[in-house]
Design a protein around this motif. Structure first.
Motif, PDB file in Angstrom:
ATOM      1  N   ARG A 249      -3.759   1.484   9.321  1.00  0.00           N
ATOM      2  CA  ARG A 249      -4.726   0.538   9.888  1.00  0.00           C
ATOM      3  C   ARG A 249      -4.455  -0.870   9.392  1.00  0.00           C
ATOM      4  O   ARG A 249      -4.494  -1.830  10.173  1.00  0.00           O
ATOM      5  N   SER A 250      -4.139  -0.992   8.103  1.00  0.00           N
ATOM      6  CA  SER A 250      -3.838  -2.310   7.555  1.00  0.00           C
ATOM      7  C   SER A 250      -2.623  -2.902   8.266  1.00  0.00           C
ATOM      8  O   SER A 250      -2.598  -4.085   8.607  1.00  0.00           O
TER       9      SER A 250
ATOM     10  N   VAL B 194     -10.829  -3.580   5.072  1.00  0.00           N
ATOM     11  CA  VAL B 194      -9.705  -2.736   4.677  1.00  0.00           C
ATOM     12  C   VAL B 194      -9.191  -3.201   3.318  1.00  0.00           C
ATOM     13  O   VAL B 194      -8.917  -2.394   2.424  1.00  0.00           O
TER      14      VAL B 194
ATOM     15  N   LEU C 142      -3.672  -4.048  11.693  1.00  0.00           N
ATOM     16  CA  LEU C 142      -4.546  -5.221  11.694  1.00  0.00           C
ATOM     17  C   LEU C 142      -3.801  -6.475  11.285  1.00  0.00           C
ATOM     18  O   LEU C 142      -4.045  -7.543  11.826  1.00  0.00           O
TER      19      LEU C 142
ATOM     20  N   ASP D 132       1.350  -4.108   5.010  1.00  0.00           N
ATOM     21  CA  ASP D 132       0.397  -3.255   4.282  1.00  0.00           C
ATOM     22  C   ASP D 132       0.182  -3.765   2.867  1.00  0.00           C
ATOM     23  O   ASP D 132      -0.070  -3.015   1.956  1.00  0.00           O
TER      24      ASP D 132
ATOM     25  N   ILE E 277      -6.613  13.123   0.009  1.00  0.00           N
ATOM     26  CA  ILE E 277      -6.715  11.684  -0.242  1.00  0.00           C
ATOM     27  C   ILE E 277      -5.459  10.968   0.257  1.00  0.00           C
ATOM     28  O   ILE E 277      -5.515   9.872   0.802  1.00  0.00           O
TER      29      ILE E 277
ATOM     30  N   LEU F 166       0.817  -1.205   0.000  1.00  0.00           N
ATOM     31  CA  LEU F 166       0.000   0.000   0.000  1.00  0.00           C
ATOM     32  C   LEU F 166       0.856   1.262   0.000  1.00  0.00           C
ATOM     33  O   LEU F 166       0.475   2.277  -0.574  1.00  0.00           O
TER      34      LEU F 166
ATOM     35  N   MET G  62      -9.371  -0.949   0.024  1.00  0.00           N
ATOM     36  CA  MET G  62      -8.184  -0.576  -0.748  1.00  0.00           C
ATOM     37  C   MET G  62      -8.442  -0.729  -2.233  1.00  0.00           C
ATOM     38  O   MET G  62      -8.165   0.180  -3.017  1.00  0.00           O
TER      39      MET G  62
ATOM     40  N   PHE H 253      -5.684  10.271   3.816  1.00  0.00           N
ATOM     41  CA  PHE H 253      -6.589   9.151   4.059  1.00  0.00           C
ATOM     42  C   PHE H 253      -5.893   7.825   3.772  1.00  0.00           C
ATOM     43  O   PHE H 253      -5.999   6.867   4.545  1.00  0.00           O
ATOM     44  N   LEU H 254      -5.149   7.777   2.652  1.00  0.00           N
ATOM     45  CA  LEU H 254      -4.469   6.532   2.292  1.00  0.00           C
ATOM     46  C   LEU H 254      -3.424   6.155   3.334  1.00  0.00           C
ATOM     47  O   LEU H 254      -3.252   4.973   3.660  1.00  0.00           O
TER      48      LEU H 254
ATOM     49  N   LEU I 144      -9.438   6.151  -7.413  1.00  0.00           N
ATOM     50  CA  LEU I 144      -8.413   7.188  -7.528  1.00  0.00           C
ATOM     51  C   LEU I 144      -7.827   7.216  -8.931  1.00  0.00           C
ATOM     52  O   LEU I 144      -7.608   8.272  -9.518  1.00  0.00           O
TER      53      LEU I 144
ATOM     54  N   LEU J 202      -5.174   4.591   6.086  1.00  0.00           N
ATOM     55  CA  LEU J 202      -5.602   3.241   5.695  1.00  0.00           C
ATOM     56  C   LEU J 202      -4.424   2.267   5.763  1.00  0.00           C
ATOM     57  O   LEU J 202      -4.561   1.146   6.276  1.00  0.00           O
TER      58      LEU J 202
END
Lengths: 146, 492
Positions: A80-81, B159, A84, A88, A70, A28, B163, A73-74, B170, A77
């Motif tokens: 968080r990934s 998630v 978790l 990523d 954005i 990511l 993604m 935000f990414l 995007l 994310l």
């Protein structure tokens, strides 16, 4: 229509290529970098095509603000990934593979409901619409892993 | 008039800010969202009446000349779709409230209501946008809030899905921006009215390239096969109300943008083979995907992809009758698809599973005695049956009316592409019926899970289903309205 500066055209093209390449990665963070690079390419294109005209500059500014939001935000994310799952990377979709398994199962074993072992014992009524494959041998346990 | 046009955009944005401040007061927050959406709906209806009476309305923000500043414009098509979209958004909101949206997770606040308000604002802005760059901003507002909604309070699975969804969106947004830059370079304006005059003077090759560029951008957003892969991956993982509002609104905004830009900027005389091919592919691939699925939400997502093909059908014909059919289909589909996703949400809430084979296996393993004890309430099965039949195009429901309009347009056109698409549409309708029957077996099978009856969720679903019936009942005036909207589109 005015003619384009070749250097700028090459830079924009390079940014697009690098951005798309990065966006096709699994991690990511790389996707995020790809998005940023691609965003820069687009904004540069806006500016280059506009020349001294202020309107594209205003558009590029708006686009920069949006890209910035954005990006934040990414990042959240990706964080968080990482929290978790410890990495990523974008994993495969499990449901897709399950559907493939369903087909495979229906071809080899017409009645059993293998995936949910708890249901398996008493489900001998002919099953749902998936259990319509040709009656074949029940020996498919070995294949499931591969 | 100025107020009527700007309110659907400004009010939800303002309310989103206030809503964020009200995070600690759940009731006030919910009340605010409901009131604002109701107000926007009333506004949209008034706008529709006003536009119908006085013609197209345009508002230039901040006193800038229309081609320099932000312009909002409302015509019949945008007002009509806005009213339907906001009504569905309101019903879905009530469902979400009835289901109990998580307001906070641990110490952090879950911003469902602010994000939802922003989503509605973005959708309104997309429908009312008078220039291409503003349309880009509208898509960004809408998508940014949808990224938040789809990953709200998410576990690992969501998630992942979020993604995929975010990245695809995007990518299409950046392509859109690129297209805007190229169009500005070629014509020197982004205002839709001005563009409509200037694109005619462009070189044929440049014109086709720009048109195709925009087509691809909106095809990604509308999930047209072969650009649909993100949708069945992303949508089903979200909670039912969020999936429902995405399915109802987001793809349709993509189709709306496609109709708007292609009809005004790149008009053509004959049938559009490229889109005709995409329509056939979308219908067939989508519905075959739906049949293969085992998860009811994924089944519905593939059905959604498939039925985008019907809208492309109308666009491909590129005449008044075709666009009328496409507009009718959008209206029908917004309502019916949202209704089906909400029913799926009810079923999952009652049974705890979305897997078809599990839902069906209860039938055989628990026998008739269990069925008497925990039969699915007839209300829920009826709520499923009406939109499902409508989706498959059974008369006299709204799906039949929309499909009939399309087929009529195809026969009037009489070309090879038109007949090919008609054949695909008929096959798809039959297969949709099959997919719906599969789902019906699961929905109507006895339920063993907790049967807590939630009045608001069932009521909201019933509301949407009733709107679907109202569309069928008011088909005459609605078709006439759509035809005038299509006429306006092609007249300019």
């Amino acid at each position: 229509m005015k003619s384009l500066d070749l250097t700028m055209a090459l830079v924009v093209g390079g940014l697009f290529a690098a951005g798309v390449h990065l966006m096709l990665q699994r991690s990511l963070t790389r996707i995020l970098l790809g998005f940023i690079v691609l965003g820069h390419g687009t904004n540069l294109l806006l500016l280059t095509t506009g020349g001294a005209d202020p309107l594209p500059q205003a558009m590029a500014l708006t686009a920069i603000v949006i890209t910035f939001g954005i990006t934040t935000f990414l990042l959240a994310l990706a964080y968080r990934s990482w929290r978790l799952s410890g990495h990523d990377e974008v994993p495969d979709d499990i449901e897709d593979r399950r559907i493939g398994d369903v087909r495979e199962r229906a071809d080899t074993e017409p009645t059993a409901d293998v995936e949910d072992d708890e249901d398996e014992g008493d489900d001998g009524f002919g099953g749902g619409p998936r259990a319509r494959g040709p009656v074949g041998s029940g020996d498919r346990r070995g294949e499931e892993g591969g | 008039m100025t107020w009527l046009v700007s309110l659907p955009v400004m009010l939800p944005i303002l309310a989103a800010g206030i809503s964020l401040g009200l995070s600690r007061h759940g009731f006030a927050q919910r009340l605010l969202t409901v009131l604002v959406l109701s107000a926007v709906f009333v506004d949209a209806v008034l706008l529709l009446v006003a536009v119908d009476r006085d013609g197209r309305a345009e508002v230039a923000f901040g006193g800038w000349a229309p081609t320099l500043g932000i312009t909002l414009a409302a015509d019949l098509l945008s007002a009509l779709l806005l009213a339907v979209a906001v009504l569905v958004a309101l019903a879905v909101l009530l469902f979400a409230i009835g289901q109990g949206t998580p307001d906070r997770a641990g110490s952090s606040i879950v911003p469902f209501h602010p994000a939802y308000l922003l989503l509605v604002s973005g959708v309104s802005l997309a429908f009312l946008s008078g220039d291409l760059f503003n349309l880009f901003v509208a898509f960004e507002v809408m998508l940014a809030s949808s990224y938040v909604l789809i990953t709200l309070n998410a576990g690992a699975a969501r998630v992942r899905a979020g993604m995929t969804y975010t990245m695809t969106s995007l990518m299409s947004s950046l392509l859109f921006l690129t297209a805007v830059a190229l169009i500005y370079a070629a014509t020197g304006t982004v205002n839709l009215t001005e563009l409509a005059e200037r694109t005619a003077g462009l070189d044929d090759g440049v014109r086709s390239a720009l048109g195709a560029f925009l087509l691809v951008v909106f095809a990604i957003k509308a999930a047209v096969v072969p650009l649909h892969f993100w949708l069945p991956d992303g949508y089903p993982t979200a909670p039912a109300p969020i999936t429902a509002v995405f399915a109802a609104l987001l793809t349709k905004v993509g189709v709306y943008a496609m109709i708007r830009t292609q009809s005004q900027l790149f008009p053509r005389e004959d049938t559009w083979w490229l889109v005709a091919g995409a329509a056939v592919l979308t219908m067939l691939v989508g519905i075959l995907g739906a049949i293969a699925q085992d998860d009811i939400n994924r089944l519905l997502s593939f059905t959604l992809v498939s039925h985008i093909g019907f809208m492309l059908f109308g666009i491909a014909l590129f005449d008044v009758a075709g666009f009328t059919g496409a507009i009718l289909y959008i209206i029908h589909h917004i309502v019916v698809q949202a209704g089906l996703f909400l029913v799926a949400g009810l079923v999952v809430a009652r049974t705890g599973t979305a897997a078809l084979h599990r839902l069906e296996s209860r039938d055989s393993s628990e026998g008739a005695g269990a069925a008497e004890q925990h039969g699915t309430p007839p209300v829920v099965t009826a709520l499923f049956l009406l939109p499902a039949l409508s989706m498959a195009g059974i008369p006299p429901f709204s799906g039949f009316i929309a499909k009939f309009a399309l087929l009529k347009a195809a026969v009037a056109d009489g070309g090879t592409a038109a007949y090919l698409m008609s054949a695909a549409a008929l096959v798809t309708s039959l297969l949709t019926l099959y997919a719906m029957v599969r789902m019906w077996r699961a929905v109507s099978s006895p339920v063993a899970g907790p049967s807590g009856h939630q009045r608001l969720t069932v009521g909201a679903t019933a509301g949407i289903v009733l709107v679907g019936l109202a569309i069928a009942a008011g088909a005459g005036p609605l078709a006439e309205l759509s035809e005038r909207a299509a006429h306006d589109l092609l007249a300019r």
